[in-house]
Design a protein around this motif. Structure first.
Motif, PDB file in Angstrom:
ATOM      1  N   MET A  96      51.690  47.298  32.620  1.00 38.33           N
ATOM      2  CA  MET A  96      51.944  47.178  34.054  1.00 38.33           C
ATOM      3  C   MET A  96      52.741  48.393  34.535  1.00 38.33           C
TER       4      MET A  96
ATOM      5  N   THR B 214      50.466  42.254  42.993  1.00 35.97           N
ATOM      6  CA  THR B 214      49.497  41.552  42.154  1.00 35.97           C
ATOM      7  C   THR B 214      48.607  42.553  41.435  1.00 35.97           C
ATOM      8  N   PHE B 215      48.162  43.576  42.160  1.00 38.20           N
ATOM      9  CA  PHE B 215      47.345  44.607  41.516  1.00 38.20           C
ATOM     10  C   PHE B 215      48.118  45.266  40.376  1.00 38.20           C
TER      11      PHE B 215
ATOM     12  N   GLU C 173      50.615  44.146  38.631  1.00 36.53           N
ATOM     13  CA  GLU C 173      50.854  43.212  37.529  1.00 36.53           C
ATOM     14  C   GLU C 173      49.609  42.994  36.681  1.00 36.53           C
ATOM     15  N   SER C 174      48.442  43.054  37.301  1.00 35.26           N
ATOM     16  CA  SER C 174      47.201  42.751  36.580  1.00 35.26           C
ATOM     17  C   SER C 174      46.471  43.991  36.077  1.00 35.26           C
ATOM     18  N   SER C 175      46.881  45.145  36.540  1.00 38.67           N
ATOM     19  CA  SER C 175      46.185  46.373  36.193  1.00 38.67           C
ATOM     20  C   SER C 175      46.643  46.905  34.844  1.00 38.67           C
TER      21      SER C 175
ATOM     22  N   VAL D 277      43.910  43.565  46.415  1.00 39.50           N
ATOM     23  CA  VAL D 277      43.776  43.858  44.993  1.00 39.50           C
ATOM     24  C   VAL D 277      42.448  44.564  44.741  1.00 39.50           C
TER      25      VAL D 277
END
Length: 114
Positions: free
Chosen positions: A1, A46-47, A49-51, A104
């Motif tokens: 992250m 969110t992007f 955290e998930s990327s 996102v």
């Protein structure tokens, strides 16, 4: 992250431009009093955290650091909006968008296509 860093000085902004020569950089302009900006900021977080992407991530609070926000508009040649996001590589803006277009998916697509 990616770790989200807040810009608070011209030197911080100079670091963004320098880092963009080494890795893609995402830069988010955030209004802390605007609900649209709050929603866009959640999408950005969110992007991040998930990327799994290697990139640097930055944010400037436009009310608290108006001089930095204005400097970004001046240096990029992109009219100020808030919320607003930029993808920067090699000191060039490859993509930018604002308001409800900050999602996102839009951030992910921008990184894939640049």
């Amino acid at each position: 992250m990616a770790e989200l860093k807040e810009l608070q000085s011209s030197q911080d902004l100079d670091q963004v431009w320098q880092r963009s020569t080494e890795t893609p950089v995402l830069l988010f302009k955030h209004s802390t009093t605007c609900p649209i900006s709050a929603n866009a900021f959640k999408q950005y977080q969110t992007f991040l955290e998930s990327s799994g992407s290697e990139m640097d991530a930055y944010m400037v609070k436009v009310i608290e650091n108006r001089d930095i926000s204005n400097q970004i508009a001046e240096q990029t040649g992109v009219k100020h909006e808030s919320p607003q996001i930029f993808l920067i590589r090699d000191r060039k803006v490859l993509w930018h968008t604002s308001h409800s277009q900050i999602t996102v998916d839009s951030i992910g697509n921008a990184l894939e296509n640049k």
